[in-house]
Each structure stands twice: as structure tokens, then as C-alpha cells.
Design a protein around this motif. Structure first.
Motif: not given
Ligand SMILES: *Cc1c(COP(=O)(O)O)cnc(C)c1O
Length: 443
Positions: A342-360
Motif C-alpha cells: 500500500a505504501n512502498p514510497e515509505q521504504f523507498q524514501s528513507i535513503e534520501t533522508k539518511h543522505r541529507r542528515f549525513i551531510d548535515n
């Protein structure tokens, strides 16, 4: 051989304790007492004393939707009111049938036969025995060994330990384990300049084994895209494609242990789909029931299945556990799959967030290095004057610091990793990164 056990030189006094429980993977003498958990909801665990802890590792990599998802709880309840358990030989039931078909629809089309068991280790034992007997049933008696990867982890039973034979955890048990051959895992990280060289070296080591003894091996076991307990070591999909080709050329089974990487963990449904490779056997467990109940499957190709399919009972696959295909666990599995669908975007979207917070939060910290991500998983190493690895004493120290601040993070030695439930909010995820950076800086 002597049967007389040696008298221990020193007996450690056991302090009085109120709990009779001997905890797993724990030195009971030196570990802090376990925390009493009262309830869990989403990414949050609530302790008996009222404290709240953020579960940053999905309770050992299983609770993919977070704790207490009402849809899964309801599915288990409804199934329990109908049929809680039944012998799974000569009988079957709707939750198992539905789950098996539904799983296949998300896997490469060559995988077609689903064998149930209870946990990751048993799914690996099943794969080991299946691969071994596959050759035997065809009259090939020399394929009695296996190839694995340095640092591989496949579970704690004897067979699973053996195929993860290079790990330092198994030191005392080495005499009990069967021998295997191990080749380097081409681990890589952000900014790694040598990844292609490492991949070539790994494939060369494999080629050497296969050329020297082409008929000695039943199969190759790998944790595709990322090794878990071995230190969250990431490899590239390109490597898996080369490995797939090698195994095919050498006519040897390729077995993916996706116990950890399955069900969205890698940012795709499975590591095989993400890397566009198809193994001959796949092992799945941790996320399978959404983290509610123990359940596992080992899925094989039609060709493997056909090698057992015979009028001869001796060719059957003799393996089962009391709770094989438990209906409650299968009902949980179905509900969990529906949530993912029902919501594959949920697991698909986490890597982008990891990348952003790793940068920050991570990139500028001189004590943090070798950052890497694989879908919902992120890892990094703390620089150390000591050796790298699980037995680095930074592990327990950091774990205690994180718990004090309300975060369940269990570093593997000096490797800190995050494997959050997919429901983690951006705010919570950022607070985890902030805590990691500040805690390491304050060491
Ligand atoms: C955890 C794990 C296992 C073992 O699973 P258990 O359910 O703990 O027996 C096997 N393989 C991999 C890759 C794992 O991460």
C-alpha cells in the motif's frame, strides 16, 4: 578422550538477581541489567519506569512497520479465532497458501517453490541442506563444501555458523563447524577510490577456488548488497551481477541470504530486485511477519524442486520444525505485505533522508568516517586508536550513552548503524543524527 571436565580455576560469584533469564549475546557479569519494556508504539518503546526510547534498529532489524501496528495485531487476532496452529505436512491452510503466492509475486520469476521455517538461522539451514541434497539427488557426490564471504553472518545454529565461518563470534565452536571456503567481501563507502580493485580481487579469489576444485562446492552464500552483523558492510549491485555470472558459468548454486535485506530494507523490495539479479535460492525472515512473530521461508527454483520430485521417498526433503508454517505468523506476514504494497514510497524514501542528515550532521565530524547507506540502512565508523571491529570497546560505551539519551542504538564495535522502522519521522531521524554526532564528539 577424557570425560572428566577440568575444574574451573576461578568461579565467578553469581550475584543475587531477581530474574532467572540468561540473555542472548550478553556477558551477564558485565552487561548493565536489561531494561523492562512495557509497551511499544511506532518507533517508540515505553519502559516500565515510564521512560521513552526511540527504537533506531527496529528491535534487531525485524519491526519494519514499527511496534504494535494495529492492522497486523488485528490479523493475528482474527486468525487465532479461526485456526492457531496445525501440522504442516499433509495439511495446509489459507494464510500459508496466500502468503507463499503473494511473496512470489515480488520475487524474480525463476523462484517458485516456498519452504517454510521459523527464523533466519533455520531458513539458512534449510538452504544448506537443500543445496547439498540437490546435487546428491542427481548423483553428484563430490559437492560437499560451500563458499561464503569474509565477515558473513548467517545465524547462530551450527550450519549457519559454519557458512559464516570467518566471523570472530564463533571462536569457541570452531571444532564443531564444517569447513567452508571464504572470499573477501568488496565493502565500499562514500568516496571509496578502490572499490573496483576490491571487486576484482574478490572475483579472482572466487575464480581460483572454482578452477582448483570445480566439483567441490554445492553453493555460494552471500548477504547481497549489505552484510549485517559483520559490520554493515555495503557492496555494489555491479558486484552481484558479476557474481551471478560466475556462479552460472561454474554451474554452482547462488544463495542469497536476504534475512536482513528483505522487505524494503535496501530501499527496494529485495536486494535481488534492487541489483537485478536472481539467485537460485533465497532466505527470508526478519521483516517477513512485520516483526510480530517468528517466521521464515527458503524459496528455490523449479529446477531445484524437480531434483527432489520423485517416486523415491529417499529423494524427498526431510526437514521440518514443530511450528513450520504457523497460521498466526503467516497471517501477520500477509498483513505486513499488504502494508508494504500500500505504501512502498515509505521504504523507498528513507535513503534520501539518511543522505541529507549525513551531510548535515556527520560529514563535518572528524571522528566519523566511511559513511555508507543502503536504502533504509545507514552506517558509519568511529575513528579509533584501537582495532576496527565488533570487539572494539567503543560499542558498549556508546550503546550506554545513547540509551541514557533515549535512543536504542547498538553499535557493532566502532560501527554505528541505523535501521529504523519505516514509520520513523523526519524530526525523529534528524534528532538521532544530532545525538550521534554530539555523543561521539563528547567522547
Ligand atoms: C539475523 C540474520 C540471520 C539469523 O536470523 P535469526 O532469526 O536471528 O536466526 C541470518 N542471516 C542474516 C543475514 C541475518 O541478518
Amino acid at each position: 578422550m577424557t570425560t572428566q571436565p577440568k575444574a574451573p580455576q576461578t568461579l565467578n560469584k553469581v550475584p543475587p538477581t531477581t530474574s532467572p533469564i540468561w540473555q542472548p549475546f550478553t556477558q551477564m557479569k558485565t552487561a548493565p541489567p536489561p531494561l523492562m519494556v512495557r509497551s511499544g508504539q511506532g518507533a517508540i518503546l515505553e519502559l516500565a519506569d515510564g521512560r521513552q526510547i526511540v527504537d533506531c534498529i527496529s528491535s534487531w532489524w525485524v519491526t519494519i512497520h514499527g511496534h504494535g501496528h494495529p492492522r497486523i495485531a488485528q490479523a493475528i487476532y482474527e486468525q487465532a479465532m479461526k485456526l492457531e496452529q496445525v501440522i504442516f505436512t499433509g495439511f495446509t491452510h489459507e494464510p500459508a497458501e496466500k502468503l507463499a503466492s503473494r511473496l512470489l509475486s515480488h520475487l524474480p520469476p525463476n523462484l517458485s517453490r516456498v519452504f517454510f521455517s521459523d527464523n533466519g538461522s533455520t531458513s539458512v539451514e534449510v538452504a544448506l541442506k537443500m543445496a547439498y541434497q540437490y546435487w546428491l539427488n542427481q548423483g553428484q557426490t563430490t559437492r560437499t563444501s560451500f563458499i561464503g564471504f569474509d565477515g558473513g553472518y548467517h545465524g547462530d545454529t551450527i550450519g549457519a555458523m559454519s557458512i559464516g565461518g570467518s566471523s570472530e563470534f564463533w571462536h569457541p565452536f570452531k571444532p564443531l563447524m564444517f569447513s567452508m571456503q571464504s572470499v573477501p567481501y568488496p565493502a565500499t563507502w562514500d568516496g571509496d577510490q578502490e572499490v573496483e580493485l576490491k571487486e576484482t580481487q574478490s572475483l579472482q579469489a572466487l575464480d581460483q577456488l572454482l578452477e582448483k576444485d570445480p566439483h567441490a562446492y554445492a553453493g555460494i552464500f552471500i548477504e547481497p548488497l549489505i552484510q549485517g552483523a559483520g559490520g554493515m558492510k555495503v557492496c555494489r549491485p555491479e558486484f552481484l551481477r558479476a557474481l551471478r555470472q560466475r556462479a552460472k558459468q561454474a554451474n554452482i548454486l547462488l544463495i542469497y541470504d536476504e534475512v536482513m535485506t528483505g522487505f524494503g530494507r535496501t530501499g527496494d523490495w529485495f536486494a535481488c530486485s534492487k541489483s537485478q539479479t536472481a539467485p537460485d535460492i533465497i532466505c527470508l525472515s526478519k521483516g517477513l511477519s512485520g516483526g510480530f512473530l517468528p517466521l521464515a521461508v527458503t524459496i528455490a527454483t523449479e529446477e531445484i524442486y524437480q531434483a527432489f520430485y520423485s517416486d523415491d521417498l529417499h529423494r524427498a526433503f526431510f526437514h521440518s520444525h514443530s511450528y513450520t508454517g504457523n497460521p498466526l505468523a503467516c497471517a501477520a506476514g500477509l498483513a505486513s505485505l499488504e502494508l508494504l504494497e500500500a505504501n512502498p514510497e515509505q521504504f523507498q524514501s528513507i535513503e534520501t533522508k539518511h543522505r541529507r542528515f549525513i551531510d548535515n550532521w556527520i560529514k563535518g565530524n572528524p571522528r566519523l568516517t566511511r559513511t555508507r547507506t543502503c536504502g533504509t540502512i545507514a552506517a558509519l565508523d568511529v575513528t579509533t586508536d584501537n582495532f576496527d571491529g565488533y570487539f572494539n570497546s567503543l560499542g558498549p560505551l556508546l550503546r550506554a550513552r545513547f540509551i541514557e539519551q533515549g535512543f536504542l542504538i547498538r553499535p557493532l564495535g566502532n560501527t554505528i548503524y541505523l535501521m529504523p522502522p519505516y514509520c520513523i519521522t523526519d524530526e525523529l531521524l534528524e534528532s538521532i543524527y544530532r545525538t550521534i554526532s554530539q555523543t561521539v564528539s563528547s567522547l
